[in-house]
Design a protein around this motif. Structure first.
Motif, PDB file in Angstrom:
ATOM      1  N   ALA A 113       0.708  -1.157   0.018  1.00  0.00           N
ATOM      2  CA  ALA A 113       0.439  -0.025  -0.201  1.00  0.00           C
ATOM      3  C   ALA A 113       0.702   1.284  -0.218  1.00  0.00           C
ATOM      4  N   PHE A 114       0.276   2.616  -0.159  1.00  0.00           N
ATOM      5  CA  PHE A 114       0.726   3.388  -0.610  1.00  0.00           C
ATOM      6  C   PHE A 114       0.330   4.875   0.914  1.00  0.00           C
ATOM      7  N   GLY A 115       1.447   4.667   1.611  1.00  0.00           N
ATOM      8  CA  GLY A 115       1.477   5.549   2.817  1.00  0.00           C
ATOM      9  C   GLY A 115       1.928   7.256   2.586  1.00  0.00           C
ATOM     10  N   ILE A 116       1.785   7.380   1.477  1.00  0.00           N
ATOM     11  CA  ILE A 116       2.496   8.600   1.323  1.00  0.00           C
ATOM     12  C   ILE A 116       1.222  10.360   1.661  1.00  0.00           C
ATOM     13  N   SER A 117       0.539  10.357   1.709  1.00  0.00           N
ATOM     14  CA  SER A 117      -0.628  11.438   2.169  1.00  0.00           C
ATOM     15  C   SER A 117      -0.629  11.468   3.325  1.00  0.00           C
ATOM     16  N   GLU A 118      -1.213  13.196   3.829  1.00  0.00           N
ATOM     17  CA  GLU A 118      -0.689  13.284   5.217  1.00  0.00           C
ATOM     18  C   GLU A 118      -1.897  14.884   4.890  1.00  0.00           C
ATOM     19  N   ALA A 119      -2.746  14.677   5.483  1.00  0.00           N
ATOM     20  CA  ALA A 119      -3.953  15.601   5.726  1.00  0.00           C
ATOM     21  C   ALA A 119      -3.231  17.294   5.380  1.00  0.00           C
ATOM     22  N   GLY A 120      -3.235  18.085   4.616  1.00  0.00           N
ATOM     23  CA  GLY A 120      -2.876  19.175   4.158  1.00  0.00           C
ATOM     24  C   GLY A 120      -1.419  19.770   4.472  1.00  0.00           C
ATOM     25  N   ASN A 121      -0.904  18.540   3.619  1.00  0.00           N
ATOM     26  CA  ASN A 121       0.553  18.497   3.447  1.00  0.00           C
ATOM     27  C   ASN A 121       0.630  18.474   1.389  1.00  0.00           C
ATOM     28  N   ILE A 147      -2.574   9.977   5.760  1.00  0.00           N
ATOM     29  CA  ILE A 147      -4.675   9.629   5.683  1.00  0.00           C
ATOM     30  C   ILE A 147      -4.884   9.171   4.128  1.00  0.00           C
ATOM     31  N   PHE A 148      -5.929   8.153   3.429  1.00  0.00           N
ATOM     32  CA  PHE A 148      -6.426   7.818   2.001  1.00  0.00           C
ATOM     33  C   PHE A 148      -5.791   6.604   1.689  1.00  0.00           C
ATOM     34  N   THR A 149      -5.442   5.712   3.054  1.00  0.00           N
ATOM     35  CA  THR A 149      -4.733   4.446   2.601  1.00  0.00           C
ATOM     36  C   THR A 149      -5.321   3.384   2.228  1.00  0.00           C
ATOM     37  N   THR A 150      -5.508   3.763   0.559  1.00  0.00           N
ATOM     38  CA  THR A 150      -6.077   2.626  -0.090  1.00  0.00           C
ATOM     39  C   THR A 150      -5.976   0.873   0.449  1.00  0.00           C
ATOM     40  N   LEU A 151      -6.542   0.189  -0.067  1.00  0.00           N
ATOM     41  CA  LEU A 151      -5.435  -0.971   0.404  1.00  0.00           C
ATOM     42  C   LEU A 151      -5.884  -1.315   2.269  1.00  0.00           C
ATOM     43  N   GLU A 192     -10.770   4.071  10.474  1.00  0.00           N
ATOM     44  CA  GLU A 192     -12.248   3.379   9.929  1.00  0.00           C
ATOM     45  C   GLU A 192     -12.695   4.713   9.776  1.00  0.00           C
ATOM     46  N   ASN A 193     -12.923   5.437   8.699  1.00  0.00           N
ATOM     47  CA  ASN A 193     -13.292   6.643   8.195  1.00  0.00           C
ATOM     48  C   ASN A 193     -13.353   6.308   7.121  1.00  0.00           C
ATOM     49  N   TRP A 194     -13.668   5.601   6.441  1.00  0.00           N
ATOM     50  CA  TRP A 194     -14.256   5.882   4.579  1.00  0.00           C
ATOM     51  C   TRP A 194     -15.142   5.643   4.858  1.00  0.00           C
ATOM     52  N   VAL A 364     -10.144  14.288  -8.257  1.00  0.00           N
ATOM     53  CA  VAL A 364      -9.937  15.659  -8.301  1.00  0.00           C
ATOM     54  C   VAL A 364      -9.124  15.525  -7.101  1.00  0.00           C
ATOM     55  N   HIS A 365      -9.575  15.006  -6.397  1.00  0.00           N
ATOM     56  CA  HIS A 365      -8.058  15.297  -4.792  1.00  0.00           C
ATOM     57  C   HIS A 365      -7.010  14.216  -4.581  1.00  0.00           C
ATOM     58  N   HIS A 366      -7.065  13.833  -6.271  1.00  0.00           N
ATOM     59  CA  HIS A 366      -5.385  12.471  -6.372  1.00  0.00           C
ATOM     60  C   HIS A 366      -4.033  14.400  -6.946  1.00  0.00           C
ATOM     61  N   PRO A 367      -3.057  13.824  -5.693  1.00  0.00           N
ATOM     62  CA  PRO A 367      -1.681  14.604  -5.913  1.00  0.00           C
ATOM     63  C   PRO A 367      -1.382  14.378  -7.977  1.00  0.00           C
ATOM     64  N   SER A 368      -0.976  14.582  -8.451  1.00  0.00           N
ATOM     65  CA  SER A 368      -0.575  16.452  -8.235  1.00  0.00           C
ATOM     66  C   SER A 368      -2.322  16.993  -8.577  1.00  0.00           C
TER      67      SER A 368
HETATM   68  C1  FAD Z   1      -9.691   7.120  -3.899  1.00  0.00           C
HETATM   69  C2  FAD Z   1      -8.277   8.170  -2.811  1.00  0.00           C
HETATM   70  C3  FAD Z   1      -7.918   6.365  -2.681  1.00  0.00           C
HETATM   71  C4  FAD Z   1      -6.218   8.024  -2.208  1.00  0.00           C
HETATM   72  N1  FAD Z   1      -5.104   6.547  -2.182  1.00  0.00           N
HETATM   73  C5  FAD Z   1      -4.433   7.271  -1.167  1.00  0.00           C
HETATM   74  C6  FAD Z   1      -3.153   5.807  -1.234  1.00  0.00           C
HETATM   75  O1  FAD Z   1      -3.506   4.929  -0.990  1.00  0.00           O
HETATM   76  N2  FAD Z   1      -2.402   6.460  -0.911  1.00  0.00           N
HETATM   77  C7  FAD Z   1      -1.694   8.089  -0.429  1.00  0.00           C
HETATM   78  O2  FAD Z   1      -1.108   8.351  -0.778  1.00  0.00           O
HETATM   79  N3  FAD Z   1      -2.995   9.316  -0.557  1.00  0.00           N
HETATM   80  C8  FAD Z   1      -3.787   8.652  -1.552  1.00  0.00           C
HETATM   81  N4  FAD Z   1      -5.050   9.166  -1.789  1.00  0.00           N
HETATM   82  C9  FAD Z   1      -4.943  10.850  -0.931  1.00  0.00           C
HETATM   83  C10 FAD Z   1      -4.820  11.928  -2.277  1.00  0.00           C
HETATM   84  O3  FAD Z   1      -4.108  11.680  -3.049  1.00  0.00           O
HETATM   85  C11 FAD Z   1      -4.534  13.506  -1.158  1.00  0.00           C
HETATM   86  O4  FAD Z   1      -3.597  12.613  -0.241  1.00  0.00           O
HETATM   87  C12 FAD Z   1      -6.173  13.577  -0.263  1.00  0.00           C
HETATM   88  O5  FAD Z   1      -7.171  13.198  -1.143  1.00  0.00           O
HETATM   89  C13 FAD Z   1      -6.748  14.364   0.573  1.00  0.00           C
HETATM   90  O6  FAD Z   1      -5.757  15.368   0.929  1.00  0.00           O
HETATM   91  P1  FAD Z   1      -6.077  16.372   1.871  1.00  0.00           P
HETATM   92  O7  FAD Z   1      -4.872  17.411   1.883  1.00  0.00           O
HETATM   93  O8  FAD Z   1      -7.095  17.455   0.998  1.00  0.00           O
HETATM   94  O9  FAD Z   1      -6.794  16.139   2.792  1.00  0.00           O
HETATM   95  P2  FAD Z   1      -8.148  16.995   4.040  1.00  0.00           P
HETATM   96  O10 FAD Z   1      -8.913  17.687   3.707  1.00  0.00           O
HETATM   97  O11 FAD Z   1      -7.264  17.401   5.221  1.00  0.00           O
HETATM   98  O12 FAD Z   1      -8.087  15.251   4.628  1.00  0.00           O
HETATM   99  C14 FAD Z   1      -8.653  14.148   4.077  1.00  0.00           C
HETATM  100  C15 FAD Z   1      -9.265  12.967   4.943  1.00  0.00           C
HETATM  101  O13 FAD Z   1      -8.680  12.764   5.682  1.00  0.00           O
HETATM  102  C16 FAD Z   1      -8.963  12.168   6.467  1.00  0.00           C
HETATM  103  N5  FAD Z   1      -7.875  12.723   8.168  1.00  0.00           N
HETATM  104  C17 FAD Z   1      -7.493  13.921   8.011  1.00  0.00           C
HETATM  105  N6  FAD Z   1      -7.033  14.234   8.999  1.00  0.00           N
HETATM  106  C18 FAD Z   1      -7.249  13.317   9.858  1.00  0.00           C
HETATM  107  C19 FAD Z   1      -6.851  12.517  11.250  1.00  0.00           C
HETATM  108  N7  FAD Z   1      -5.948  13.707  11.580  1.00  0.00           N
HETATM  109  N8  FAD Z   1      -7.076  11.259  11.456  1.00  0.00           N
HETATM  110  C20 FAD Z   1      -7.447  10.588  10.551  1.00  0.00           C
HETATM  111  N9  FAD Z   1      -8.311  11.021   9.347  1.00  0.00           N
HETATM  112  C21 FAD Z   1      -8.057  12.062   8.874  1.00  0.00           C
HETATM  113  C22 FAD Z   1     -10.602  12.632   6.962  1.00  0.00           C
HETATM  114  O14 FAD Z   1     -11.257  11.661   6.968  1.00  0.00           O
HETATM  115  C23 FAD Z   1     -10.537  13.536   6.547  1.00  0.00           C
HETATM  116  O15 FAD Z   1     -12.127  14.362   5.185  1.00  0.00           O
HETATM  117  C24 FAD Z   1      -6.276   8.303  -2.675  1.00  0.00           C
HETATM  118  C25 FAD Z   1      -6.925   9.861  -2.989  1.00  0.00           C
HETATM  119  C26 FAD Z   1      -8.522   9.468  -3.309  1.00  0.00           C
HETATM  120  C27 FAD Z   1      -9.501  10.384  -3.826  1.00  0.00           C
END
Ligand code: FAD
Length: 386
Positions: A113-121, A147-151, A192-194, A364-368
């Protein structure tokens, strides 16, 4: 084994047959993954000498596109695994032996799995809010939230990174640490927040890391903060963006196919003819077809350039973000058209087009993301702002 022998028409139909249910139940695509694993699909890109099927990157890209036309969320799920295998394949070919473990373990059946994304990063790969701490034995513990750890329900290896804020000596130049976490170690849990609008079967829950330890031999790279030219950066971006584009291209393929089927099956009361004879409808679907074919050419070219190691120099990143942006935009645009011409019945919650529309929005929400892609393109064209 060729792509057609692995993704057989029967397997693809079974996968399509389950997609609506996974979506409705907000459930991970367990049976799909089991069947794909049994068919050898998760080791498709692993070179034969490591125990894989030895496909090249363009073959996998086309296969992911095809799979997405049957079940986008299943394709996106296995995409994350394929990304790490693609990265490892590139890195090993470039002499980085520490990535061989990904190839051998993928061949053994491990799921990455791909554990890269972090909220707001919004720095994505170039900075991290996850804290990494290096220990005397060379192991690294990670604390933070991915966040968003697919699989999430099934991974056995989580490729992740974090920042060592206490790094000293030569390492303080390279505080970003990349490694592979084993599922069986302590110090992490799934949050579990998906419960999303679309791509529900990916079950991309958050992952809380609380000192999760990665042993020294599973630490594969240390990088500086900020953009840099390390081969790992290119390997991740090129693999991720191209494979992601493949998923959304497949989604668009299916939208156009469904649109054509629906209009052929509908008859206008005013003319008594089926709607595929209506010039306005024909124009609209032709336009969607045009967009898909332009995207197809872009996808094929980039996939073969990645495989060939083409030298686009500073033009590589603009090309990669352009592909990813075209793919996710086109998916939404052709779905808009397909839904429009297919009649009100397709607005029903249970219609496939309606589900695909929700899935496409995840693009919309995938990088970049759109802003980041445009920054890359503007910097390439106009020079950086500072
Ligand atoms: C379908 C899909 C699959 C994806 N799969 C992957 C993947 O496998 N690996 C990967 O690295 N990225 C994945 N991405 C993530 C994506 O690339 C972005 O990083 C993500 O969309 C949001 O970033 P943001 O900064 O806008 O998040 P934010 O809007 O800041 O947060 C998004 C969500 O993250 C959760 N979250 C935020 N903070 C916390 C916290 N402290 N504790 C628990 N949950 C929290 C909440 O559910 C929140 O709604 C995926 C995106 C999508 C749409």
């Amino acid at each position: 084994m060729s792509a057609h022998q692995v993704l057989t028409p029967e397997l693809l139909e079974r996968i399509r047959g389950r997609a609506a249910d996974y979506d409705a139940r907000n459930e991970f695509c367990y049976e799909d993954l089991d069947e794909l694993q049994a068919a050898g699909y998760l080791r498709a890109l692993v070179p034969a000498e490591y125990g894989g099927l030895g496909w090249n990157f363009p073959t996998l890209v086309q296969a992911q596109r095809l799979l997405a036309a049957y079940a986008p969320a299943t394709s996106l799920s296995v995409n994350m695994h394929h990304v790490w295998v693609a990265v490892a394949r590139q890195m090993v070919a470039g002499g980085a032996g520490e990535f061989e473990q990904v190839l051998t373990e993928a061949a053994e059946g491990h799921i990455f799995a791909f554990g890269i994304s972090e909220a707001g990063n919004d720095a994505v790969l170039f900075d991290s809010t996850t804290q990494a701490q290096t220990h005397d034995d060379g192991s690294v513990t990670f604390t933070g939230t991915k966040i968003f750890t697919t699989l999430a329900p099934v991974w056995t290896r989580l490729g992740l990174f974090g920042k060592d804020v206490a790094a000293t000596g030569a390492e303080d130049e390279k505080p970003l640490i990349f490694g592979f976490l084993e599922r069986e170690v302590a110090g992490w849990h799934t949050v579990e927040n998906w419960d999303m609008l679309g791509m529900r079967a990916t079950q991309s829950h958050a992952t809380a890391l609380e000192g999760a330890r990665v042993p020294a031999e599973r630490i594969v790279r240390r990088l500086p903060v900020g953009p840099n030219a390390d081969p790992l950066v290119f390997a991740i971006f090129s693999s991720f963006l191209t494979l992601l584009a493949a998923v959304y291209t497949g989604l668009g393929d299916r939208a156009v196919e469904l649109g054509a089927q629906h209009v052929a099956a509908r008859t206008a009361l005013s003319t008594g003819e089926s709607l595929d004879r209506d010039p306005d409808i024909r124009y609209k679907l032709a336009e969607a077809h045009l967009q898909q074919l332009a995207l197809e050419a872009q996808l094929r070219q980039i996939a073969s350039d990645v495989e060939a190691g083409a030298d686009h120099g500073t033009g590589w990143f603009p090309r990669l973000v352009a592909l990813r942006t075209s793919a996710t935009r086109t998916a939404r645009a052709v779905l808009d058209t397909a839904l429009g011409v297919s009649g009100g019945a397709q607005y029903h919650r249970t219609s496939e087009l309606s589900r695909l529309y929700r899935d496409a929005l995840a693009g919309v929400h995938h990088p970049s993301d759109d802003e980041s892609a445009h920054r890359t393109l503007a910097n390439h064209l106009l020079g950086p702002l500072n």
